[in-house]
Enzyme design. Sequence first.
Site, PDB file in Angstrom:
ATOM      1  N   ARG A  57       0.128  13.543 -17.198  1.00  0.00           N
ATOM      2  CA  ARG A  57      -0.892  12.172 -18.369  1.00  0.00           C
ATOM      3  C   ARG A  57      -2.093  13.488 -18.759  1.00  0.00           C
ATOM      4  NH1 ARG A  57      -5.183  10.369 -15.264  1.00  0.00           N
ATOM      5  NH2 ARG A  57      -3.860  10.279 -13.662  1.00  0.00           N
ATOM      6  N   TYR A 110      -6.159  -4.007 -40.822  1.00  0.00           N
ATOM      7  CA  TYR A 110      -5.060  -3.923 -40.026  1.00  0.00           C
ATOM      8  C   TYR A 110      -5.277  -5.127 -38.949  1.00  0.00           C
ATOM      9  CZ  TYR A 110      -1.204  -3.647 -37.238  1.00  0.00           C
ATOM     10  OH  TYR A 110      -0.270  -3.535 -36.449  1.00  0.00           O
ATOM     11  N   ASP A 182      -8.893   5.724 -40.778  1.00  0.00           N
ATOM     12  CA  ASP A 182      -7.534   5.347 -39.849  1.00  0.00           C
ATOM     13  C   ASP A 182      -6.486   5.696 -41.386  1.00  0.00           C
ATOM     14  OD1 ASP A 182      -4.874   4.086 -40.202  1.00  0.00           O
ATOM     15  OD2 ASP A 182      -5.586   1.722 -38.681  1.00  0.00           O
ATOM     16  N   LYS A 207       4.730   4.654 -38.088  1.00  0.00           N
ATOM     17  CA  LYS A 207       4.850   4.397 -39.619  1.00  0.00           C
ATOM     18  C   LYS A 207       5.377   5.749 -40.138  1.00  0.00           C
ATOM     19  CE  LYS A 207       2.756   0.371 -37.872  1.00  0.00           C
ATOM     20  NZ  LYS A 207       1.599   0.768 -38.125  1.00  0.00           N
TER      21      LYS A 207
END
Length: 387
Positions: A57, A110, A182, A207
Amino acid sequence: MTHGNDAPHSLGFDTLAIHAGQEPDPVTGAVVPPIYAVSTYKQDGVGGLRGGYEYSRSANPTRDALQECLAALEHGTRGMAFASGLAAEDTLLRTVCKPGDHVVIPNDAYGGTYRLFSQVLRRWGVEYTPAPLGDLDAVRAAIRPETTLVWCETPTNPLLNIGDIEALAELAHGAGALLAVDNTFASSYLQQPLTLGADVVVHSTTKYAGGHSDVVGGALVIGDPELAERLAYHQNAMGAVAGPFDSWLTLRGLKTLGIRMERHSDNAERIVEFLSGHPKVTSVLYPGLLEHPGHDVAAKQMRRFGGMVSFRVRGGEEEAVAICDRTRLFTLAESLGGVESLIEHPGRMTHASAAGSPLEVPADLVRLSVGIETVDDLLADLERALG
Ligand SMILES: *Cc1c(COP(=O)(O)O)cnc(C)c1O
């Protein structure tokens, strides 16, 4: 990655995409960073870490390779990879905001970003004001004394509006706030917000970065080392990290980001030309068009205009939905940025969560994620679907 005395940033984008963070494996010589599917690492005596690794982690070598590459591509000091774009956003927001703070968000953000603000951050005591980012006076008016962050998305999803990153950074900094951008739609190849004054770059690597519709992931890239340190602390403390296989897939995708974005842009330009002359289309939303209100700013801050194209049709929602049902090569699906072309109806699909809100999208809107197939085949598919 360093070659002799060359600073890594003196190398070209495609060179960095293929080499940054990806030195051959010191033990085996493997040319590609291996998938370190491991949770914990043997210590040589208590606290005696071999490669600095303790628990995955906190850090994992495959994720580290991806993070180093992401940082190089955005000219940042540090990259961080997350389990999804929204996980990256959540970690960012709950690091730089505290209850009582205020954020300015795009009025066409978004849908998932808007939901994170309206359903999660708000209950946590963070207020937000939607504003059209293309209108600097409106952004200035939306800023309050408690504003700690201006959230920019450019181009926006799905309306392809443009915000001026340099001007927004100046505005935000003048008000004592940070600017987050973004950069999912443009990708690191077409636009590098840190070089324009942004403080943090956000990606849904699901994406264009991944680019093959086979992995969900997110990223943050930061310039200021102190802010990077705080975010890295929260990445570990909140734990929404990218796993080693997901990191490997994303790193593999990044290697071809530059050539993919060139082809996405080539194909999108041809499709925009076709749609602009079609009698069933009432408007085409693409920042590469001279008449697009954000064209000049986009031309200044983007290398090219990318692969996302939206358009509105005569016949309203019914016809928009029917077109989405009629294409064959353009697959009806959410998401974007993969090598294959996708079509969707934002109002009923990706942006359904914004229905009835100030961020509702027009019902006659169709969104295309133009892939890298042979463009003549894509044009023929659209021609048939539009009738
Ligand atoms: C998809 C997307 C996100 C969210 O990313 P996930 O990986 O789906 O969590 C954020 N911003 C934009 C612009 C997106 O397209």
